[in-house]
Design an enzyme around this catalytic site. Structure first.
Site, mmCIF file in Angstrom:
data_model
loop_
_atom_site.group_PDB
_atom_site.id
_atom_site.type_symbol
_atom_site.label_atom_id
_atom_site.label_comp_id
_atom_site.label_asym_id
_atom_site.label_seq_id
_atom_site.Cartn_x
_atom_site.Cartn_y
_atom_site.Cartn_z
ATOM 1 N N TYR A 121 41.576 33.219 39.812
ATOM 2 C CA TYR A 121 41.106 33.802 38.555
ATOM 3 C C TYR A 121 41.011 32.860 37.356
ATOM 4 C CZ TYR A 121 41.324 38.130 41.102
ATOM 5 O OH TYR A 121 41.091 39.105 42.039
ATOM 6 N N PHE A 406 50.226 45.877 39.441
ATOM 7 C CA PHE A 406 49.293 47.020 39.421
ATOM 8 C C PHE A 406 47.995 46.621 40.100
ATOM 9 C CE2 PHE A 406 49.331 44.696 35.430
ATOM 10 C CZ PHE A 406 48.023 44.244 35.348
HETATM 11 C C1 LIG Z 1 39.236 36.900 46.837
HETATM 12 C C2 LIG Z 1 37.909 37.576 47.158
HETATM 13 C C3 LIG Z 1 37.828 38.894 46.386
HETATM 14 C C4 LIG Z 1 36.772 36.644 46.754
HETATM 15 O O1 LIG Z 1 35.545 37.307 46.876
HETATM 16 P P1 LIG Z 1 34.162 36.520 47.127
HETATM 17 O O2 LIG Z 1 33.054 37.511 46.961
HETATM 18 O O3 LIG Z 1 34.245 35.768 48.380
HETATM 19 O O4 LIG Z 1 34.136 35.498 45.888
HETATM 20 P P2 LIG Z 1 32.831 34.814 45.283
HETATM 21 O O5 LIG Z 1 31.886 34.460 46.399
HETATM 22 O O6 LIG Z 1 32.270 35.641 44.189
HETATM 23 O O7 LIG Z 1 33.471 33.511 44.691
HETATM 24 C C5 LIG Z 1 33.577 33.273 43.316
HETATM 25 C C6 LIG Z 1 34.310 31.970 43.154
HETATM 26 O O8 LIG Z 1 35.676 32.132 43.539
HETATM 27 C C7 LIG Z 1 36.029 31.183 44.549
HETATM 28 N N1 LIG Z 1 36.979 31.861 45.437
HETATM 29 C C8 LIG Z 1 36.756 32.968 46.140
HETATM 30 N N2 LIG Z 1 37.862 33.317 46.813
HETATM 31 C C9 LIG Z 1 38.793 32.389 46.548
HETATM 32 C C10 LIG Z 1 40.133 32.204 46.956
HETATM 33 N N3 LIG Z 1 40.740 33.052 47.805
HETATM 34 N N4 LIG Z 1 40.804 31.139 46.470
HETATM 35 C C11 LIG Z 1 40.195 30.269 45.624
HETATM 36 N N5 LIG Z 1 38.912 30.412 45.205
HETATM 37 C C12 LIG Z 1 38.220 31.458 45.671
HETATM 38 C C13 LIG Z 1 34.719 30.832 45.207
HETATM 39 O O9 LIG Z 1 34.825 29.566 45.819
HETATM 40 C C14 LIG Z 1 33.776 30.845 44.025
HETATM 41 O O10 LIG Z 1 33.969 29.654 43.278
HETATM 42 P P3 LIG Z 1 32.842 29.079 42.283
HETATM 43 O O11 LIG Z 1 31.819 30.158 42.042
HETATM 44 O O12 LIG Z 1 33.602 28.750 41.049
HETATM 45 O O13 LIG Z 1 32.304 27.901 42.989
HETATM 46 C C15 LIG Z 1 37.784 37.859 48.685
HETATM 47 O O14 LIG Z 1 37.967 36.669 49.378
HETATM 48 C C16 LIG Z 1 38.782 38.875 49.212
HETATM 49 O O15 LIG Z 1 38.482 40.063 49.274
HETATM 50 N N6 LIG Z 1 39.987 38.425 49.623
HETATM 51 C C17 LIG Z 1 41.004 39.320 50.205
HETATM 52 C C18 LIG Z 1 41.553 40.338 49.191
HETATM 53 C C19 LIG Z 1 42.085 39.661 47.945
HETATM 54 O O16 LIG Z 1 42.842 38.705 48.015
HETATM 55 N N7 LIG Z 1 41.692 40.185 46.777
HETATM 56 C C20 LIG Z 1 42.122 39.703 45.486
HETATM 57 C C21 LIG Z 1 43.174 40.621 44.958
HETATM 58 S S1 LIG Z 1 43.822 40.075 43.420
#
Ligand SMILES: CC(C)(COP(=O)(O)OP(=O)(O)OC[C@H]1O[C@@H](n2cnc3c(N)ncnc32)[C@H](O)[C@@H]1OP(=O)(O)O)[C@@H](O)C(=O)NCCC(=O)NCCS
Length: 406
Positions: A121, A406
């Site tokens: 984030y 949360f």
């Molecule tokens: C984390 C999650 C929501 C990311 O969703 P996503 O659609 O793949 O993310 P995006 O494609 O929009 O990526 C946006 C950016 O975040 C980065 N990013 C995505 N997941 C990441 C992770 N786990 N760690 C680090 N960076 C991450 C991407 O590389 C991308 O970077 P950039 O645009 O600055 O180059 C997804 O992997 C997920 O559902 N994970 C499991 C559940 C979870 O952990 N949810 C978060 C709860 S707080």
């Protein structure tokens, strides 16, 4: 996904639960939906649909967050997932855009969240703003350096009494500690609900109250995980869920209680404030094993409102240049003039003394972390004098802490 994502609120708690469980990788039941619905604001969800399938979930709680010396309306980001088939295609980025626009429209000057991983984030302007300390101590080493001089009594209570007696204690603690969230009745209901699938093999919640002359002054919420060595020696784990107290005596009395429960081998707390008194109560503090992780992440959505909305313990003035790609209305050079009577934060033409990004401003906002540490990591630019002045100005007398996820 080949086309632009379609983003709209989820149609029901059940649909949201189904998609979210898929994203986090757990099995869900009707009981999960009941639990989710307690605090769910369905209209604030911003989910992604690929045809009929919900492939991304994002929600928000309308919170009031304690900041140094006050409290502010805050958008609490939550329920973030993307289905495994749709990851790394920009869906999280699209949902965060929709979410931040919603927070801005609602004029919430802050946004907060808890992150599943600490690398996600920062890019969205959130900084790690309140650390969560994990503490672990073997009960055999739980002696205190000095006896607890507590005039009050400890009393075990059941969940019915907890519903009545815990909220007033929390109300007294709330304004004192940046990072706390005001709890509505629905939040208390959720906080005390204690579904079986959250127990991880441990007991249901136990509650102990510390009272003086019949007045509740602190509570301990905990679980016990029963464990026996093969030799028959008891080695239970007492897990502190939440310990809140209106003063140090109540706190010491509750820690003493936690360290005196028979059959317990180890006391573990998953989330304590950085300045908790336990290590200082112990006679042999080296036996205490603290570790920390990021807890609450915070983002300023409206820089002047957020900075003028907290209090300051000393007088100071600082001119800083802020980078905030996602919320460009925050970008530019700002002059902050602050003191115990309040603050004024205005756009400025002056030469900036500090340069930092939204993530770093989020990290220092609640008064816990230091400009100097961030500057040492190359994340804030400025002269040593400007960094020191900013540190003195932003600092608050107690560590920020958020007691709940949360
Ligand atoms: C984390 C999650 C929501 C990311 O969703 P996503 O659609 O793949 O993310 P995006 O494609 O929009 O990526 C946006 C950016 O975040 C980065 N990013 C995505 N997941 C990441 C992770 N786990 N760690 C680090 N960076 C991450 C991407 O590389 C991308 O970077 P950039 O645009 O600055 O180059 C997804 O992997 C997920 O559902 N994970 C499991 C559940 C979870 O952990 N949810 C978060 C709860 S707080």
């Amino acid at each position: 996904m080949s086309r632009d994502p379609e983003i709209r609120p989820a149609e029901s708690a059940e649909a949201l639960q189904e998609a979210m469980a898929e994203g986090f990788g757990f099995d869900w039941t009707a009981d999960h939906v009941t639990h989710l619905a307690r605090t769910l604001e369905l209209e604030r969800t911003r989910c992604v649909f690929d045809g009929a399938q919900m492939v991304g979930t994002c929600g928000a709680h309308s919170l009031r967050l304690t900041v140094p010396g006050g409290s502010l309306p805050t958008g609490g980001t939550t329920f973030i997932t993307v289905r495994a088939t749709h990851r790394r295609q920009g869906l999280l980025r699209a949902m965060m855009r929709a979410h931040l626009d919603d927070v801005r429209e609602r004029e919430e000057p802050l946004a907060v969240l808890w992150a599943s991983e600490s690398g996600i984030y920062g890019r969205f302007g959130y900084g790690s703003a309140a650390l969560a300390y994990r503490g672990r101590i073997e009960r055999a080493h739980g002696a205190f350096a000095r006896p607890v001089e507590a005039a009050g009594q400890l009393r075990q209570i059941d969940v019915e009494e907890a519903r009545k007696l815990l909220p007033p204690i929390y109300e007294r603690v709330l304004p004192e500690r940046p990072g706390h969230i005001a709890r509505s009745e629905a939040w208390w209901e959720s906080h005390l609900a204690d579904p079986v699938w959250e127990r991880d093999g441990a007991s249901k919640f136990r509650y102990v109250l510390y009272e003086e002359a019949g007045e509740p002054r602190g509570f301990l919420q905990y679980r016990i995980q029963t464990r026996w060595h093969d030799s028959g020696v008891p080695n239970h784990i007492l897990s502190v869920v939440e310990l809140q107290s209106v003063d140090a005596v109540a706190r010491a009395a509750l820690w003493r209680y936690a360290l005196d429960v028979d059959l317990v081998g180890t006391v573990i707390a998953w989330n304590l404030p950085a300045d908790d008194s336990l290590p200082w109560l112990l006679a042999d503090a080296r036996r205490y094993r603290p570790s920390w992780r990021d807890g609450l992440w915070l983002r300023l959505m409206d820089v002047p409102v957020a900075l003028e909305g907290r209090r300051w313990e000393t007088e100071g003035r600082i001119v800083f240049a802020l980078r905030d790609e996602l919320c460009p209305w925050n970008e530019g050079t700002w002059e902050l003039e602050a003191g115990p009577d309040g603050a004024r934060c205005c756009p400025s033409q002056a030469e900036p003394e500090l340069r930092l990004g939204a993530e770093e401003l989020g990290t220092v906002y609640l008064g816990g972390d230091r400009f100097a540490a961030l500057a040492g990591a190359g994340r804030i630019e400025g002269s040593t004098d400007a960094i020191r002045r900013a540190d003195r100005l932003f600092r608050w007398h107690c560590a920020p802490w958020c007691p709940e996820v949360f």
